[in-house]
Design a protein around this motif. Structure first.
Motif, PDB file in Angstrom:
ATOM      1  N   GLN A 165      40.251  32.202  41.144  1.00 35.18           N
ATOM      2  CA  GLN A 165      40.850  32.850  42.314  1.00 35.18           C
ATOM      3  C   GLN A 165      40.079  34.123  42.663  1.00 35.18           C
ATOM      4  O   GLN A 165      39.841  34.415  43.840  1.00 35.18           O
ATOM      5  CB  GLN A 165      42.322  33.168  42.034  1.00 35.18           C
ATOM      6  CG  GLN A 165      43.139  33.323  43.316  1.00 35.18           C
ATOM      7  CD  GLN A 165      44.304  34.268  43.155  1.00 35.18           C
ATOM      8  OE1 GLN A 165      44.718  34.574  42.029  1.00 35.18           O
ATOM      9  NE2 GLN A 165      44.842  34.750  44.258  1.00 35.18           N
ATOM     10  N   LEU A 166      39.695  34.882  41.630  1.00 36.39           N
ATOM     11  CA  LEU A 166      38.912  36.097  41.860  1.00 36.39           C
ATOM     12  C   LEU A 166      37.590  35.762  42.542  1.00 36.39           C
ATOM     13  O   LEU A 166      37.190  36.426  43.495  1.00 36.39           O
ATOM     14  CB  LEU A 166      38.617  36.816  40.543  1.00 36.39           C
ATOM     15  CG  LEU A 166      39.790  37.437  39.782  1.00 36.39           C
ATOM     16  CD1 LEU A 166      39.278  38.297  38.644  1.00 36.39           C
ATOM     17  CD2 LEU A 166      40.657  38.252  40.722  1.00 36.39           C
ATOM     18  N   TYR A 167      36.917  34.729  42.042  1.00 38.97           N
ATOM     19  CA  TYR A 167      35.615  34.379  42.610  1.00 38.97           C
ATOM     20  C   TYR A 167      35.756  33.867  44.046  1.00 38.97           C
ATOM     21  O   TYR A 167      34.923  34.159  44.899  1.00 38.97           O
ATOM     22  CB  TYR A 167      34.887  33.359  41.721  1.00 38.97           C
ATOM     23  CG  TYR A 167      34.560  33.921  40.354  1.00 38.97           C
ATOM     24  CD1 TYR A 167      34.126  35.248  40.219  1.00 38.97           C
ATOM     25  CD2 TYR A 167      34.680  33.166  39.196  1.00 38.97           C
ATOM     26  CE1 TYR A 167      33.822  35.797  38.980  1.00 38.97           C
ATOM     27  CE2 TYR A 167      34.387  33.702  37.939  1.00 38.97           C
ATOM     28  CZ  TYR A 167      33.960  35.020  37.846  1.00 38.97           C
ATOM     29  OH  TYR A 167      33.669  35.553  36.620  1.00 38.97           O
ATOM     30  N   ALA A 168      36.835  33.113  44.311  1.00 37.77           N
ATOM     31  CA  ALA A 168      37.071  32.625  45.674  1.00 37.77           C
ATOM     32  C   ALA A 168      37.306  33.797  46.630  1.00 37.77           C
ATOM     33  O   ALA A 168      36.786  33.818  47.756  1.00 37.77           O
ATOM     34  CB  ALA A 168      38.264  31.676  45.692  1.00 37.77           C
ATOM     35  N   LEU A 169      38.057  34.793  46.178  1.00 38.24           N
ATOM     36  CA  LEU A 169      38.306  35.975  47.019  1.00 38.24           C
ATOM     37  C   LEU A 169      37.033  36.797  47.205  1.00 38.24           C
ATOM     38  O   LEU A 169      36.790  37.338  48.287  1.00 38.24           O
ATOM     39  CB  LEU A 169      39.409  36.849  46.413  1.00 38.24           C
ATOM     40  CG  LEU A 169      40.839  36.387  46.690  1.00 38.24           C
ATOM     41  CD1 LEU A 169      41.825  37.136  45.813  1.00 38.24           C
ATOM     42  CD2 LEU A 169      41.188  36.588  48.168  1.00 38.24           C
ATOM     43  N   GLY A 200      32.606  38.474  50.680  1.00 36.66           N
ATOM     44  CA  GLY A 200      31.187  38.410  51.039  1.00 36.66           C
ATOM     45  C   GLY A 200      30.984  37.863  52.451  1.00 36.66           C
ATOM     46  O   GLY A 200      30.200  38.403  53.229  1.00 36.66           O
ATOM     47  N   GLN A 201      31.741  36.810  52.787  1.00 41.11           N
ATOM     48  CA  GLN A 201      31.636  36.228  54.137  1.00 41.11           C
ATOM     49  C   GLN A 201      32.106  37.233  55.193  1.00 41.11           C
ATOM     50  O   GLN A 201      31.513  37.326  56.279  1.00 41.11           O
ATOM     51  CB  GLN A 201      32.461  34.940  54.235  1.00 41.11           C
ATOM     52  CG  GLN A 201      31.848  33.756  53.513  1.00 41.11           C
ATOM     53  CD  GLN A 201      30.409  33.484  53.937  1.00 41.11           C
ATOM     54  OE1 GLN A 201      30.062  33.585  55.106  1.00 41.11           O
ATOM     55  NE2 GLN A 201      29.542  33.183  52.982  1.00 41.11           N
ATOM     56  N   ALA A 202      33.176  37.954  54.860  1.00 40.34           N
ATOM     57  CA  ALA A 202      33.703  38.951  55.808  1.00 40.34           C
ATOM     58  C   ALA A 202      32.711  40.098  56.000  1.00 40.34           C
ATOM     59  O   ALA A 202      32.570  40.628  57.104  1.00 40.34           O
ATOM     60  CB  ALA A 202      35.052  39.490  55.309  1.00 40.34           C
ATOM     61  N   ILE A 203      32.008  40.453  54.921  1.00 41.24           N
ATOM     62  CA  ILE A 203      30.967  41.484  55.031  1.00 41.24           C
ATOM     63  C   ILE A 203      29.867  40.981  55.964  1.00 41.24           C
ATOM     64  O   ILE A 203      29.436  41.674  56.874  1.00 41.24           O
ATOM     65  CB  ILE A 203      30.388  41.842  53.638  1.00 41.24           C
ATOM     66  CG1 ILE A 203      31.427  42.608  52.811  1.00 41.24           C
ATOM     67  CG2 ILE A 203      29.101  42.672  53.769  1.00 41.24           C
ATOM     68  CD1 ILE A 203      31.085  42.757  51.337  1.00 41.24           C
ATOM     69  N   ALA A 243      41.612  44.576  53.901  1.00 38.26           N
ATOM     70  CA  ALA A 243      42.702  43.651  53.568  1.00 38.26           C
ATOM     71  C   ALA A 243      42.269  42.694  52.449  1.00 38.26           C
ATOM     72  O   ALA A 243      43.027  42.437  51.507  1.00 38.26           O
ATOM     73  CB  ALA A 243      43.130  42.871  54.809  1.00 38.26           C
ATOM     74  N   LEU A 244      41.036  42.202  52.533  1.00 36.58           N
ATOM     75  CA  LEU A 244      40.522  41.302  51.490  1.00 36.58           C
ATOM     76  C   LEU A 244      40.321  42.051  50.162  1.00 36.58           C
ATOM     77  O   LEU A 244      40.588  41.505  49.090  1.00 36.58           O
ATOM     78  CB  LEU A 244      39.207  40.660  51.931  1.00 36.58           C
ATOM     79  CG  LEU A 244      39.339  39.453  52.859  1.00 36.58           C
ATOM     80  CD1 LEU A 244      37.995  39.084  53.466  1.00 36.58           C
ATOM     81  CD2 LEU A 244      39.926  38.261  52.095  1.00 36.58           C
ATOM     82  N   GLN A 269      44.900  42.820  44.031  1.00 32.70           N
ATOM     83  CA  GLN A 269      46.142  42.180  43.570  1.00 32.70           C
ATOM     84  C   GLN A 269      45.829  41.008  42.635  1.00 32.70           C
ATOM     85  O   GLN A 269      46.513  40.798  41.633  1.00 32.70           O
ATOM     86  CB  GLN A 269      46.978  41.687  44.760  1.00 32.70           C
ATOM     87  CG  GLN A 269      47.666  42.799  45.542  1.00 32.70           C
ATOM     88  CD  GLN A 269      48.518  43.700  44.657  1.00 32.70           C
ATOM     89  OE1 GLN A 269      49.188  43.238  43.742  1.00 32.70           O
ATOM     90  NE2 GLN A 269      48.462  45.006  44.889  1.00 32.70           N
ATOM     91  N   ALA A 270      44.793  40.246  42.973  1.00 31.47           N
ATOM     92  CA  ALA A 270      44.406  39.100  42.146  1.00 31.47           C
ATOM     93  C   ALA A 270      43.889  39.571  40.782  1.00 31.47           C
ATOM     94  O   ALA A 270      44.139  38.925  39.760  1.00 31.47           O
ATOM     95  CB  ALA A 270      43.349  38.260  42.871  1.00 31.47           C
TER      96      ALA A 270
END
Ligand SMILES: [Ca+2]
Ligand SMILES: [Ca+2]
Lengths: 117, 117
Positions: free
Chosen positions: A4-8, A13-16, B7-8, B14-15
């Protein structure tokens, strides 16, 4: 597992990558890349900085001439419009990244703080 | 604005907080906190490390006795079961955090690399 951490982290990264800060920074890099003068000033400045940094890390003596040389290279870079723009955007990006890191790392910081109190 | 990034980052925090790595680390800290001997060894070790780190940063001379003292404190800490457990969990957590950071920062790393090629 920390999937879950890696997915977030991947999402972050994509949002950056799609953020306007990043897109502007990318354009500023491309503008410097296309400008021979700006690019030469930049690489010279970076090489000097890296040499000084290496000396600092290894505890080697830094000569006054080297400090002066680095200051001159910095002044030259700041006087170049494309480089000044690039450095301003880099600074903004690193501030955003520092905020992002501080927010994400808050749980660990709180844990350490509560332990050492 | 970088609201989406923040937000991310918040979600990532939290994760981290709810991850089993973090929860185990928290329990290990609490176990050390409750154990006077372990806590005394830990604070002694940390104080020595901080003093050495400060000397390194300011370029002050580090005496052989100080290195020896820090090594002894490290050995003492490793011999304490609760502290050994805490240090192992800290190491795992910092590896996870390094991975997370590397994943999230990949776009910037790629941008810098493509520029300096
Ligand atoms: Ca030109
Ligand atoms: Ca005890």
């Amino acid at each position: 597992m920390s999937n879950q951490l890696y997915a977030l982290a991947e999402q972050l990264g994509q949002a950056i990558r799609t953020s306007s800060d990043f897109q502007q920074l990318k354009q500023a890099y491309e503008a410097v890349r296309r400008d021979e003068t700006a690019y030469r000033i930049f690489t010279n400045f970076r090489d000097l900085q890296m040499r000084l940094h290496e000396k600092q890390m290894t505890g080697a003596e830094i000569l006054p001439e080297e400090v002066e040389q680095a200051q001159k290279a910095m002044t030259l870079a700041q006087q170049n419009e494309k480089l000044a723009q690039l450095m301003a955007l880099e600074q903004r990006m690193s501030m955003v990244m520092a905020d992002v890191q501080q927010i994400a790392m808050k749980p660990l910081e709180e844990l350490y703080r509560s332990f050492t109190e």
